[in-house]
Design a protein around this motif. Structure first.
Motif, PDB file in Angstrom:
ATOM      1  N   TRP A  62       0.822  -1.213   0.000  1.00  0.00           N
ATOM      2  CA  TRP A  62       0.000   0.000   0.000  1.00  0.00           C
ATOM      3  C   TRP A  62       0.853   1.260   0.000  1.00  0.00           C
ATOM      4  N   GLN A  63       2.145   1.094  -0.311  1.00  0.00           N
ATOM      5  CA  GLN A  63       3.071   2.219  -0.358  1.00  0.00           C
ATOM      6  C   GLN A  63       3.169   2.937   0.987  1.00  0.00           C
ATOM      7  N   ARG A  64       3.147   2.166   2.044  1.00  0.00           N
ATOM      8  CA  ARG A  64       3.312   2.726   3.375  1.00  0.00           C
ATOM      9  C   ARG A  64       4.761   2.553   3.799  1.00  0.00           C
ATOM     10  N   PHE A  65       5.394   3.663   4.159  1.00  0.00           N
ATOM     11  CA  PHE A  65       6.785   3.665   4.576  1.00  0.00           C
ATOM     12  C   PHE A  65       6.860   3.630   6.098  1.00  0.00           C
ATOM     13  N   ARG A  66       7.833   2.863   6.590  1.00  0.00           N
ATOM     14  CA  ARG A  66       8.067   2.792   8.030  1.00  0.00           C
ATOM     15  C   ARG A  66       9.566   2.778   8.278  1.00  0.00           C
ATOM     16  N   THR A  67       9.994   3.516   9.286  1.00  0.00           N
ATOM     17  CA  THR A  67      11.394   3.496   9.696  1.00  0.00           C
ATOM     18  C   THR A  67      11.609   2.312  10.627  1.00  0.00           C
ATOM     19  N   GLU A  68      12.519   1.426  10.240  1.00  0.00           N
ATOM     20  CA  GLU A  68      12.748   0.207  11.023  1.00  0.00           C
ATOM     21  C   GLU A  68      13.949   0.315  11.946  1.00  0.00           C
ATOM     22  N   GLY A  69      14.911   1.179  11.626  1.00  0.00           N
ATOM     23  CA  GLY A  69      16.051   1.274  12.522  1.00  0.00           C
ATOM     24  C   GLY A  69      17.140   2.170  11.961  1.00  0.00           C
ATOM     25  N   TYR A  70      17.960   2.716  12.876  1.00  0.00           N
ATOM     26  CA  TYR A  70      19.122   3.532  12.548  1.00  0.00           C
ATOM     27  C   TYR A  70      20.377   2.828  13.076  1.00  0.00           C
ATOM     28  N   GLY A  71      21.477   3.028  12.378  1.00  0.00           N
ATOM     29  CA  GLY A  71      22.742   2.463  12.821  1.00  0.00           C
ATOM     30  C   GLY A  71      23.903   3.166  12.162  1.00  0.00           C
ATOM     31  N   TYR A  72      25.108   2.805  12.579  1.00  0.00           N
ATOM     32  CA  TYR A  72      26.311   3.395  11.985  1.00  0.00           C
ATOM     33  C   TYR A  72      27.417   2.353  11.973  1.00  0.00           C
ATOM     34  N   LEU A  73      28.400   2.585  11.104  1.00  0.00           N
ATOM     35  CA  LEU A  73      29.553   1.699  10.952  1.00  0.00           C
ATOM     36  C   LEU A  73      30.804   2.556  10.840  1.00  0.00           C
ATOM     37  N   LEU A  74      31.754   2.334  11.730  1.00  0.00           N
ATOM     38  CA  LEU A  74      33.016   3.065  11.721  1.00  0.00           C
ATOM     39  C   LEU A  74      34.000   2.345  10.792  1.00  0.00           C
ATOM     40  N   PHE A  75      34.666   3.104   9.948  1.00  0.00           N
ATOM     41  CA  PHE A  75      35.630   2.504   9.016  1.00  0.00           C
ATOM     42  C   PHE A  75      36.703   1.752   9.804  1.00  0.00           C
ATOM     43  N   PRO A  76      37.037   0.529   9.404  1.00  0.00           N
ATOM     44  CA  PRO A  76      38.078  -0.222  10.131  1.00  0.00           C
ATOM     45  C   PRO A  76      39.440   0.443   9.976  1.00  0.00           C
ATOM     46  N   ALA A  77      40.199   0.457  11.061  1.00  0.00           N
ATOM     47  CA  ALA A  77      41.549   1.013  11.024  1.00  0.00           C
ATOM     48  C   ALA A  77      42.572   0.021  10.504  1.00  0.00           C
ATOM     49  N   VAL A  78      42.178  -1.260  10.397  1.00  0.00           N
ATOM     50  CA  VAL A  78      43.094  -2.315   9.949  1.00  0.00           C
ATOM     51  C   VAL A  78      42.684  -2.742   8.545  1.00  0.00           C
ATOM     52  N   PRO A  79      43.601  -2.779   7.589  1.00  0.00           N
ATOM     53  CA  PRO A  79      43.236  -3.229   6.240  1.00  0.00           C
ATOM     54  C   PRO A  79      42.962  -4.733   6.211  1.00  0.00           C
ATOM     55  N   GLY A  80      42.268  -5.142   5.161  1.00  0.00           N
ATOM     56  CA  GLY A  80      41.946  -6.552   5.001  1.00  0.00           C
ATOM     57  C   GLY A  80      40.450  -6.769   4.915  1.00  0.00           C
ATOM     58  N   LYS A  81      40.052  -8.018   5.027  1.00  0.00           N
ATOM     59  CA  LYS A  81      38.634  -8.397   4.946  1.00  0.00           C
ATOM     60  C   LYS A  81      38.060  -8.511   6.347  1.00  0.00           C
ATOM     61  N   GLN A  82      36.894  -7.908   6.530  1.00  0.00           N
ATOM     62  CA  GLN A  82      36.217  -7.965   7.820  1.00  0.00           C
ATOM     63  C   GLN A  82      34.720  -8.093   7.596  1.00  0.00           C
ATOM     64  N   THR A  83      34.081  -8.829   8.474  1.00  0.00           N
ATOM     65  CA  THR A  83      32.621  -8.966   8.481  1.00  0.00           C
ATOM     66  C   THR A  83      32.114  -8.367   9.786  1.00  0.00           C
ATOM     67  N   ILE A  84      31.288  -7.333   9.686  1.00  0.00           N
ATOM     68  CA  ILE A  84      30.823  -6.582  10.847  1.00  0.00           C
ATOM     69  C   ILE A  84      29.302  -6.582  10.853  1.00  0.00           C
ATOM     70  N   THR A  85      28.718  -6.848  12.016  1.00  0.00           N
ATOM     71  CA  THR A  85      27.273  -6.803  12.207  1.00  0.00           C
ATOM     72  C   THR A  85      26.937  -5.607  13.092  1.00  0.00           C
ATOM     73  N   CYS A  86      26.110  -4.704  12.588  1.00  0.00           N
ATOM     74  CA  CYS A  86      25.733  -3.482  13.293  1.00  0.00           C
ATOM     75  C   CYS A  86      24.288  -3.597  13.787  1.00  0.00           C
ATOM     76  N   HIS A  87      24.088  -3.353  15.055  1.00  0.00           N
ATOM     77  CA  HIS A  87      22.739  -3.382  15.636  1.00  0.00           C
ATOM     78  C   HIS A  87      22.090  -1.999  15.499  1.00  0.00           C
ATOM     79  N   THR A  88      20.796  -1.996  15.388  1.00  0.00           N
ATOM     80  CA  THR A  88      20.056  -0.764  15.107  1.00  0.00           C
ATOM     81  C   THR A  88      18.996  -0.517  16.177  1.00  0.00           C
TER      82      THR A  88
END
Length: 544
Positions: free
Chosen positions: A388-414
């Motif tokens: 029905w084209q109804r918009f809802r805000t589900e959550g806000y969050g942020y992610l800080l750039f990693p200071a260490v190079p390489g591959k990382q998997t990060i989960t951010c809670h909202t």
């Protein structure tokens, strides 16, 4: 040159008993040779039940059928047939052929390419053993060659800007990709017919297939079974006779000098190939100026889970702190596609797999005790959109750039702002809409905040779901090269840029202080309240 010894032996009760008795007699001292002809049927000799032969690469051994076929010159149609006719006549004039049941089809024989496809496909079924069979991947990759390392272009050089061909032609794919190379084939066959019925095509069985190509790859199928259990071949027909097949490698082992010479050749080949790759890539890498850090990140929004409504999408943007900059055409925001959630266990997970890339530059300045270097931040907002084209805000969050190079998997809670009351919940359910943040950086410390303390007292929120990111980060600076050449070991990236030794120390101290403070708070909360109250009273009395 590939040489193998092939042995076929008929498995019958009479032959097994005769062999068993012979072994017993020979094991006895002075047993002598005892005739066991009564255990063998008349008309059958030892050659009818077994045969052992050494076969060389592309060595032609005629079968009984070919001996009868090539005797007549009228049946010869090709130069190869006429050559075989001459060889067969020479064999007939001599003592005859040295083989009886085992024969070969070489690469140029008409029967090599015309061999029954069904027999080639079912040869692995005819050969049975208790050992494990090769995997599907091993069978597929057995006939695959590697890219030729001596391939060069017409002018001997490759333009560095066109290393990847985005529109390859059919000829380019045929010459450049990993393909099946032309191979020479040789089949070792067996005439497993009963005695007196040899020379018929329906009694020919494929024993061993040997293939090789120009790159030195040799394929033997089935594999050698020197010290293993023999393969079993069950013939077709009414009798269903069983034969044992043994394949042994008779090639001369390499001498230590030859092995060392071969290893030196391979080492020289690898060195030349490395030099060739370096010539394609070149040494003129684009380096940032002195005192500037280039930060490149290839990221992916993998999934989101734990949210209340379905059909999710994510809006995100980057915030660059002081001394950070980006290219003019660099996009600092983005929106994912709308994704429907999938039930995994007790969670509803929306898989986005949305890739994005980002490049920024950090310029170091003079040391300042007041300011501490900061990393860029990704702020994101999770929203839902229904039919029905109804918009809802589900959550806000942020992610800080990693200071260490390489591959990382990060989960951010909202979390999302919560307006108390029934009216707000009904509005969110029926017509959509919910409280939103005017400044998305409020989920962290806003960049515009200049005070000493940030108070969120009275601000109601609700914990929602989480978003998972995959990050591949690269850092490039001239200081890295200088530190490597001078064999310097530094603790963080800001120290390597130079001029940030005091700030790096301040960052390390603050991080250690925060960790120690959190440990003390956790330990205090785990203590009984009576003990905490008594300790506080003692501290007050001692101070008084």
């Amino acid at each position: 040159m590939t040489t193998c010894r092939v042995r076929v032996e008929r498995v019958t009760s009479t032959a097994a008993l005769s062999k068993h008795l012979q072994q017993q007699v020979l094991s006895q001292p002075g047993g002598g040779a005892i005739e066991l002809e009564t255990l063998t049927s008349r008309g059958q000799t030892e050659g009818d039940n077994e045969e052992e032969l050494e076969v060389g690469w592309q060595e032609k051994l005629f079968s009984q059928y070919e001996m009868e076929l090539f005797q007549n010159e009228s049946a010869c149609q090709t130069p190869l047939d006429r050559q075989y006719h001459t060889e067969v006549k020479a064999l007939n004039k001599a003592k005859g052929r040295r083989n009886k049941r085992i024969f070969t089809y070489t690469d140029h024989d008409r029967y090599t390419s015309c061999l029954a496809l069904q027999q080639l496909q079912t040869s692995s079924d005819l050969l049975s053993t208790t050992k494990s069979s090769p995997t599907f991947l091993a069978e597929r990759m057995a006939s695959v060659r590697h890219r030729r390392q001596d391939r060069r272009t017409m002018d001997g050089s490759v333009p560095k800007s066109k290393i990847v061909n985005w529109e390859p032609t059919a000829e380019f794919v045929k010459s450049s990709h990993v393909v099946n190379n032309a191979m020479q084939t040789m089949h070792i066959m067996g005439d497993l017919a009963p005695a007196g019925r040899m020379g018929q095509k329906e009694n020919e069985y494929l024993l061993v297939t040997i293939k090789t190509d120009g790159s030195g790859t040799v394929i033997v199928k089935p594999d050698f079974n020197d010290d293993k259990e023999p393969y079993r071949i069950v013939t077709a027909g009414d009798k269903r006779e069983v034969w044992r097949l043994t394949v042994k490698n008779m090639c001369t082992p390499m001498q230590p000098e030859e092995k060392e010479r071969e290893q030196n050749v391979y080492k020289d080949l690898y060195v030349r190939h490395k030099e060739y790759l370096n010539s394609l890539v070149g040494q003129d890498f684009e380096m940032p100026p002195v005192g500037i850090l280039r930060y490149m990140m290839n990221a992916e929004i993998v999934s989101a889970k734990g949210f209340e409504y379905d059909n999710l999408y994510i809006h995100f943007f980057m915030e660059l702190p002081n001394n950070w900059s980006s290219l003019p055409f660099q996009t600092l925001s983005g929106v994912t596609q709308t994704c429907r959630a999938k039930t995994l266990g007790k969670e509803n997970v929306a898989f986005f797999s949305y890739p994005f890339s980002f490049e920024a530059f950090y310029m170091s300045e003079k040391e300042s005790e007041e300011s501490i270097p900061q990393w860029p931040v990704i702020y994101f907002k999770v929203l839902s959109l229904d039919s029905w084209q109804r918009f809802r805000t589900e959550g806000y969050g942020y992610l800080l750039f990693p200071a260490v190079p390489g591959k990382q998997t990060i989960t951010c809670h909202t979390w999302r702002p919560l307006q108390t009351g029934t009216v707000s919940a009904l509005r969110r359910f029926f017509i959509g809409g919910s409280p939103e943040l005017e400044d998305h950086s409020y989920v962290r410390i806003p960049g515009t905040f200049k005070g000493e303390r940030l108070s969120r007292f009275g601000f109601c929120t609700e914990t929602t779901g989480s978003v998972t990111f995959n990050l591949h980060c690269i850092q490039q600076a001239r200081a890295f090269v200088d530190a490597t050449m001078l064999k310097k070991r530094r603790q963080n990236v800001f120290d390597q840029l130079g001029g940030f030794s005091q700030q790096g120390a301040v960052c390390t101290i603050l991080e250690a202080f925060q960790r120690a403070r959190k440990k003390m708070q956790d330990a205090r909360e785990s203590l009984p309240r009576d003990l905490v109250h008594t300790t506080s009273q003692l501290q007050v009395e001692s101070s008084a």
